[in-house]
Design an enzyme around this catalytic site. Structure first.
Site, PDB file in Angstrom:
ATOM      1  N   GLU A 173       1.858  -9.148  11.650  1.00  0.00           N
ATOM      2  CA  GLU A 173       1.574  -8.811  10.251  1.00  0.00           C
ATOM      3  C   GLU A 173       2.884  -8.567   9.488  1.00  0.00           C
ATOM      4  OE1 GLU A 173      -0.931  -5.364   9.886  1.00  0.00           O
ATOM      5  OE2 GLU A 173      -1.327  -5.696   7.756  1.00  0.00           O
ATOM      6  N   ASP A 220       0.766  -1.242   0.000  1.00  0.00           N
ATOM      7  CA  ASP A 220       0.000   0.000   0.000  1.00  0.00           C
ATOM      8  C   ASP A 220       0.805   1.304   0.000  1.00  0.00           C
ATOM      9  OD1 ASP A 220      -1.475  -2.229   0.649  1.00  0.00           O
ATOM     10  OD2 ASP A 220      -2.754  -1.223   2.102  1.00  0.00           O
TER      11      ASP A 220
HETATM   12  C1  GLC Z   1      -2.806  -4.642   3.867  1.00  0.00           C
HETATM   13  C2  GLC Z   1      -1.690  -5.149   2.987  1.00  0.00           C
HETATM   14  C3  GLC Z   1      -2.274  -6.014   1.894  1.00  0.00           C
HETATM   15  C4  GLC Z   1      -3.116  -7.126   2.509  1.00  0.00           C
HETATM   16  C5  GLC Z   1      -4.162  -6.579   3.475  1.00  0.00           C
HETATM   17  C6  GLC Z   1      -4.853  -7.672   4.295  1.00  0.00           C
HETATM   18  O1  GLC Z   1      -3.648  -3.786   3.181  1.00  0.00           O
HETATM   19  O2  GLC Z   1      -0.940  -4.101   2.464  1.00  0.00           O
HETATM   20  O3  GLC Z   1      -1.260  -6.552   1.095  1.00  0.00           O
HETATM   21  O4  GLC Z   1      -3.730  -7.889   1.524  1.00  0.00           O
HETATM   22  O5  GLC Z   1      -3.551  -5.719   4.389  1.00  0.00           O
HETATM   23  O6  GLC Z   1      -3.930  -8.449   4.981  1.00  0.00           O
END
Ligand code: GLC
Length: 426
Positions: A392, A163
């Site tokens: 994460e 992102d």
């Molecule tokens: C964030 C990450 C993305 C992922 C999402 C859910 O937005 O950048 O890559 O798919 O979280 O985990």
């Protein structure tokens, strides 16, 4: 030791399992995410193949008529996430977002099928999914490569899955904020704001969503209308790997037309990827289609392309580059080069390590005969888990756990590394 870790990882997958799909983590991400599900299925398949197939089937049940597979499926209401379905307003029976995510389904489905214990189930599911994945791939080339360059563009940073990468900073200067309706972020209520994108970035994310919404989510218009058109080597690498593996699977199933079309995409895409190669850096770089120039940013996207069937010398150069990065960080693989002053070891995709990226890079290196470095990367992933749990993402210097906790795809990758790659013995 590793048995305990596997048990804990399985427990996390079960905690986050809502029956037909798995949330990335409760609270922060309460819906189904596209590439999360496809990678999660790999881990699930190690203890329940039926459940793994269902994860991917559920995702594809929400494929759009034009072939796109959305990045979020809003299966049920939850006001803990922004932007929710009312902001996207895509008009789908079960609401979805209106953009996509890295197309890793072709790779995952081919891998699930290849190692399935239940062969009959695998064949049945693979036959159903094959044309849907093919339709998604064709959608990419039709709607995101309108000039037929062989490479597809993303039109929103969220599509890349990375992102707030430094890769998007320059292009984001072109994205305005006028007319953005007031909003309340929910992510910073679940996670440390220092680990998340900035407010200025969020305003631009929302501006793009509003712009696409005003065009009725018509994919014949969105690419050209977007001030943000970025060609990401990691994203294209994933697509090419999926096309390649889908071709293998299609051949086995006697679906020769899909096999031939996919092979042709691989051939032209791998050749086109050469334009993104930076010889000085020893990795690929993003290309800004609107500016008509390469992006000055040494991010992990240019290493993730090792996942694709690129020429072996390119993989070897990427391996050298990663070994060089290993001298600057304690753990591998940082999402950005720490030598860059814009690097931030805690902030999401501007430095931290993500285990899914580690997994894909290691897999691609192994395919190129570079298994020593692949093992080093796997070991880094396991060290991070041992030190900081199932986060994460992680600071590449200190292993500080960042973002959400008890994270689904992190757990799935650990199972995949320990069981899938037979490292239980270690
Ligand atoms: C964030 C990450 C993305 C992922 C999402 C859910 O937005 O950048 O890559 O798919 O979280 O985990």
């Amino acid at each position: 030791m590793s048995e305990n870790i596997i048990n804990r990882a399985v427990e996390i997958l079960r905690q986050n399992d809502l029956g037909d799909y798995t949330v990335p983590t409760h609270g922060l991400y309460p819906f189904q995410w596209n590439w999360d599900s496809c990678l999660t299925a790999l881990g699930q398949s190690q203890f329940d193949e039926g459940r793994a197939w269902r994860e991917i089937e559920t995702l594809f049940a929400h494929q759009w008529d034009d072939g796109m597979v959305p990045h979020i499926i809003f299966h049920k209401e939850d006001d803990g996430y922004f932007p929710g379905p009312e902001i996207w307003a895509t008009g789908r029976p079960v609401p979805t977002s209106g953009i996509t995510q890295p197309p890793v389904a072709g790779f995952s489905v081919a891998r699930l099928a290849a190692r399935a214990k239940n062969k009959a189930l695998a064949e049945e599911k693979a036959r159903l999914l094959l044309p849907k994945i093919q339709a998604w791939h064709e959608w990419f080339y039709r709607c995101r490569d309108p000039e037929g360059t062989g490479l597809v563009a993303i039109i929103h940073p969220w599509e890349s899955g990375r992102d707030n990468s430094i890769d998007w900073d320059e292009a984001f200067k072109r994205v305005p904020t006028e007319g953005v309706l007031p909003f309340v972020r929910r992510d910073t209520q679940h996670a440390n704001p220092d680990h998340r994108p900035t407010q200025a970035q969020y305003e631009r994310y929302v501006w793009l969503v509003q712009r696409f919404r005003s065009l009725g989510w018509d994919n014949d218009k969105l690419h050209d209308a977007s001030p943000f058109q970025l060609v990401d080597p990691g994203f294209n690498g994933i697509l090419l790997r999926s096309c390649n593996d889908l071709a293998d699977l299609a051949e086995q199933l006697g679906e020769n037309a899909i096999a031939a079309a996919s092979r042709a995409r691989v051939e032209s895409g791998v050749a086109a990827l050469e334009q993104l190669w930076d010889e000085g850096l020893g990795q690929y770089r993003c290309f800004d289609r609107v500016a008509g120039a390469a992006v000055d940013s040494a991010s992990v996207a240019g290493l993730l392309a090792a996942f694709a069937p690129i020429p072996q010398p390119r993989k070897a150069a990427i391996a050298r580059r990663i070994s060089e990065l290993a001298n600057r960080t304690r753990y591998l693989v940082p999402s950005h080069d720490p030598a860059d002053p814009r690097f931030d070891g805690l902030r999401y995709w501007r430095g931290p390590i993500w285990l899914i990226v580690n997994f894909m890079i290691a897999d691609g290196l192994r395919q190129g005969g570079l298994s020593d470095l692949a093992e080093q990367i796997d070991q880094s992933s396991l060290d991070l888990i041992g030190k900081a749990g199932f986060a994460e993402y992680y600071d590449p210097m200190t292993a500080e756990p960042c973002g959400g906790a008890t994270f689904t795809w992190t757990a799935a990758m650990v199972i995949e590394i320990l069981v899938g790659l037979g490292m239980e013995q270690k």
